[in-house]
Design a protein around this motif. Structure first.
Motif, short mmCIF file in Angstrom:
data_model
loop_
_atom_site.label_atom_id
_atom_site.label_comp_id
_atom_site.label_asym_id
_atom_site.label_seq_id
_atom_site.Cartn_x
_atom_site.Cartn_y
_atom_site.Cartn_z
N SER A 45 -6.61 24.52 -20.02
CA SER A 45 -6.52 23.30 -19.18
C SER A 45 -7.28 22.23 -20.07
O SER A 45 -6.91 21.23 -20.47
CB SER A 45 -6.74 23.30 -17.79
N VAL A 46 -8.50 22.46 -19.98
CA VAL A 46 -9.55 21.44 -20.61
C VAL A 46 -9.32 20.87 -22.22
O VAL A 46 -8.96 20.01 -22.64
CB VAL A 46 -10.81 21.93 -20.52
N ALA A 47 -8.74 22.12 -22.73
CA ALA A 47 -8.52 21.91 -24.25
C ALA A 47 -7.10 21.33 -24.34
O ALA A 47 -6.91 20.34 -24.93
CB ALA A 47 -8.22 23.36 -24.92
N LEU A 48 -6.29 21.49 -23.59
CA LEU A 48 -4.73 20.92 -23.44
C LEU A 48 -5.02 19.41 -23.07
O LEU A 48 -4.55 18.58 -23.61
CB LEU A 48 -4.00 21.62 -22.55
N ARG A 49 -5.93 19.18 -22.02
CA ARG A 49 -6.00 18.04 -21.49
C ARG A 49 -6.81 17.08 -22.91
O ARG A 49 -6.30 15.79 -22.81
CB ARG A 49 -6.95 17.90 -20.54
N SER A 50 -7.57 17.66 -23.45
CA SER A 50 -8.00 16.87 -24.71
C SER A 50 -7.19 16.73 -25.76
O SER A 50 -7.14 15.48 -26.43
CB SER A 50 -9.48 17.60 -25.21
N ALA A 51 -5.96 17.35 -25.73
CA ALA A 51 -5.03 17.31 -27.04
C ALA A 51 -4.07 16.11 -26.44
O ALA A 51 -3.63 15.48 -27.24
CB ALA A 51 -4.32 18.54 -27.11
N LEU A 52 -3.98 16.15 -25.12
CA LEU A 52 -2.95 15.24 -24.47
C LEU A 52 -3.44 13.91 -24.25
O LEU A 52 -2.81 12.88 -24.17
CB LEU A 52 -2.41 15.73 -23.37
N ALA A 53 -4.54 13.67 -24.03
CA ALA A 53 -5.30 12.66 -23.19
C ALA A 53 -5.34 11.37 -24.14
O ALA A 53 -5.06 10.18 -23.82
CB ALA A 53 -6.77 12.87 -22.78
N PRO A 54 -5.31 11.51 -25.52
CA PRO A 54 -5.42 10.34 -26.49
C PRO A 54 -3.86 9.48 -26.12
O PRO A 54 -4.10 8.51 -26.42
CB PRO A 54 -5.46 10.71 -27.85
N GLY A 55 -2.91 10.20 -25.81
CA GLY A 55 -1.80 9.42 -25.85
C GLY A 55 -1.01 9.23 -27.24
O GLY A 55 -1.67 9.59 -28.24
N GLY A 56 0.09 8.94 -27.26
CA GLY A 56 1.00 8.51 -28.39
C GLY A 56 0.96 9.79 -29.45
O GLY A 56 1.32 9.59 -30.50
N ARG A 57 0.93 10.85 -28.80
CA ARG A 57 1.18 12.35 -29.68
C ARG A 57 2.72 12.88 -29.50
O ARG A 57 3.08 12.67 -28.61
CB ARG A 57 0.20 13.20 -29.34
N ARG A 58 3.04 13.58 -30.43
CA ARG A 58 4.35 14.22 -30.25
C ARG A 58 3.97 15.67 -29.87
O ARG A 58 3.49 16.38 -30.36
CB ARG A 58 4.87 14.12 -31.76
N VAL A 59 4.68 15.81 -28.66
CA VAL A 59 4.33 17.19 -27.84
C VAL A 59 5.69 17.83 -27.80
O VAL A 59 6.62 17.40 -27.29
CB VAL A 59 3.71 16.93 -26.56
N VAL A 60 5.57 19.08 -28.15
CA VAL A 60 6.74 19.89 -27.93
C VAL A 60 6.35 21.15 -27.06
O VAL A 60 5.33 21.92 -27.16
CB VAL A 60 7.39 20.46 -29.27
N ILE A 61 7.49 21.36 -26.01
CA ILE A 61 6.82 22.51 -24.97
C ILE A 61 8.14 23.51 -25.16
O ILE A 61 9.10 22.91 -24.94
CB ILE A 61 6.83 21.66 -23.65
N VAL A 62 7.68 24.60 -25.40
CA VAL A 62 8.60 25.82 -25.61
C VAL A 62 8.56 26.34 -23.97
O VAL A 62 7.59 27.14 -23.69
CB VAL A 62 8.26 26.86 -26.45
N GLY A 63 9.71 26.28 -23.53
CA GLY A 63 9.85 26.70 -22.19
C GLY A 63 10.12 25.67 -21.00
O GLY A 63 9.50 24.65 -20.80
N ALA A 64 11.09 25.90 -20.31
CA ALA A 64 11.42 24.93 -19.19
C ALA A 64 11.24 25.47 -17.63
O ALA A 64 12.35 25.10 -16.77
CB ALA A 64 13.05 24.33 -19.34
N GLY A 65 10.31 26.35 -17.44
CA GLY A 65 10.06 26.56 -16.29
C GLY A 65 9.30 25.79 -15.46
O GLY A 65 8.87 24.64 -16.06
N TRP A 66 8.41 26.17 -14.56
CA TRP A 66 7.41 25.30 -13.71
C TRP A 66 6.15 24.85 -14.65
O TRP A 66 6.00 23.51 -14.48
CB TRP A 66 6.76 25.93 -12.57
N ILE A 67 5.77 25.79 -15.31
CA ILE A 67 4.66 25.17 -16.36
C ILE A 67 4.91 24.28 -17.35
O ILE A 67 4.36 23.24 -17.59
CB ILE A 67 3.91 26.61 -17.00
N GLY A 68 6.20 24.38 -17.87
CA GLY A 68 6.80 23.70 -19.14
C GLY A 68 6.77 22.23 -18.30
O GLY A 68 6.53 21.11 -19.14
N LEU A 69 7.63 22.29 -17.29
CA LEU A 69 7.80 20.73 -16.75
C LEU A 69 6.84 20.05 -16.07
O LEU A 69 6.32 19.06 -16.10
CB LEU A 69 8.94 21.07 -15.48
N GLU A 70 5.85 20.98 -15.62
CA GLU A 70 4.43 20.32 -15.06
C GLU A 70 3.79 19.67 -16.51
O GLU A 70 3.13 18.59 -16.02
CB GLU A 70 3.72 21.28 -14.04
N VAL A 71 3.70 20.58 -17.42
CA VAL A 71 2.80 20.18 -18.42
C VAL A 71 3.54 18.66 -19.02
O VAL A 71 3.06 17.87 -19.56
CB VAL A 71 2.73 21.06 -19.55
#
Length: 415
Positions: free
Chosen positions: A137-163
């Motif tokens: 979670s720390v690593a993912l937060r660091s990847a997301l926190a700058p904003g303005g990035r293109r993020v692709v989530i594979v999977g549309a379950g609870w984890i995928g939608l919360e992320v």
């Protein structure tokens, strides 16, 4: 279980293991108690890792089950950063990865589950994330926190939608790729899942359902996109794989314990070996209400079943029969769900309230009896939903759908 000369070892340093240790002490067990945890930190709570902690609104200390000192105060030995590599029921011994051996009189398997990895090409590229541990979670937060990035989530379950919700909160462009026609189809079906589909699309998520992923692509070892069937590549600087979890049953299987999509346990959490118990994500526990075994991965199961398993470890006679429960928070939507998923398969929910405003309670019925309920942005009703389920009362669907009829009135005298 007489304490003198006896010991309990809990294999797994998550919430279920910590609550089991609590339960054993609360039941009066005073003997040696050891928790062996693969991670190097004391037990913590996982739901915030895809919710408030990931979104940057929750602090690290807030996810700890207890401060480190609590374990010392309760004479609970923590062996962290250690894995149990062998379980021998005949000798009552556990072999650890550092070569040490722990003898137990009763052991509890709380080994949890591991995230399912993407099986195609590109899974090991930099920028591809799984989410299970606090470090993830720390690593993912660091990847997301700058904003303005293109993020692709594979999977549309609870984890995928919360992320997806957290990623949009940071201002990223988000695409969700799901195999099913509707997100959360397996968990709550098409009708209720459509509510979440509309929610994410309104918040700018490019939600692509009925979409199969062919591979993850990259350049110089770094992810650059996700290739979907047909050859299109969806560009990405960050890819999150959220395609389910696999119970960590290898230890139990090697020990000869009964395993069927989880370590089989009775309503007191005893496995096929009476001195080895199992709880949490790894366990498929017999639930008397359901009349069959059920493996439940959600937080409430670790919380409540963990404590009950600890009492059973200590020798208390019990029959665990809590109704499965989970929750989610996405954007301005909060939801609680109670019920038995296996009984909802193929059943269309009945709605009470306003689906368009996303303020409603959904019910799943079998033989005119409520077997599951989900409240969305409607609060202080979950206990009533659980009472209705437990009552097994035959209900009039028209009255159930009418917000003017109190849920307590539908449960009848048994409710």
């Amino acid at each position: 279980m007489t304490d003198a000369g006896r010991s309990i070892v809990i294999v797994g340093g998550g919430l279920a293991g910590a609550r089991a240790a609590e339960g054993a002490r609360e039941a009066g067990y005073e003997g040696p108690l050891v928790i062996v945890g693969a991670e190097s930190v004391p037990p913590y709570i996982r739901p915030p890792l895809s919710k408030e902690f990931l979104a940057g609104t929750g602090e690290r200390d807030a996810i700890d089950v207890h401060p480190r000192a609590w374990y010392d105060e309760h004479r609970i030995e923590l062996r962290l950063g250690r894995r149990v590599e062998g379980l021998d029921p005949s000798t009552h011994e556990l072999a650890l990865d550092d070569g040490s051996v722990l003898r137990y009189d009763r052991a509890l398997l709380a080994t949890g589950a591991s995230p399912r990895r993407f099986g195609g090409p590109g899974a090991d590229l930099d920028g591809v994330h799984l989410l299970r541990t606090v470090d993830d979670s720390v690593a993912l937060r660091s990847a997301l926190a700058p904003g303005g990035r293109r993020v692709v989530i594979v999977g549309a379950g609870w984890i995928g939608l919360e992320v997806a919700a957290a990623a949009r909160g940071y201002g990223n462009d988000v695409t969700v790729l799901g195999l099913e026609t509707v997100p959360l189809n397996v968990a709550i079906g098409d009708d209720a899942g459509a509510v979440f589909a509309a929610l994410h699309r309104e918040h700018g998520v490019d939600l692509r359902m009925s979409t199969s992923v062919a591979g993850i692509v990259g350049h110089d070892g770094r992810v650059t996109g996700v290739e979907i069937e047909g050859g299109e590549v969806v560009p990405a600087e960050v890819v999150v794989v959220g395609i389910g979890a696999i119970p960590q049953t290898a230890l139990a299987e090697a020990a000869g314990l009964a395993v069927d999509r989880g370590v089989l346990a009775d309503a007191a959490f005893r496995t096929s070996d009476a001195d080895v118990l199992a709880v949490g994500d790894v366990a498929s526990v017999f639930l008397p209400f359901l009349g069959s075994h059920l493996r439940t991965e959600h937080w409430a199961n670790a919380e409540h079943a963990g404590r009950a398993a600890g009492r059973s470890l200590a020798g208390e006679t019990l029959e665990y029969d809590e109704i499965p429960y989970f929750y989610t928070d996405q954007y301005d939507l909060g939801m609680e769900y109670s019920g038995y998923g296996p009984l909802t398969a193929g059943v269309a929910p009945l709605f009470r309230g306003d689906r368009d405003a996303r303020e409603f309670v959904a019910f799943w019925l079998r033989d005119d009896r409520v077997v599951a309920g989900m409240n969305v942005n409607v609060w202080d009703v979950n206990e009533s939903v659980q009472r209705l389920i437990r009552s097994r009362a035959v209900v009039d669907p028209a009255r159930l759908a009418d917000p003017a009829v109190p849920l307590e009135a539908l449960a009848g005298p048994a409710g």
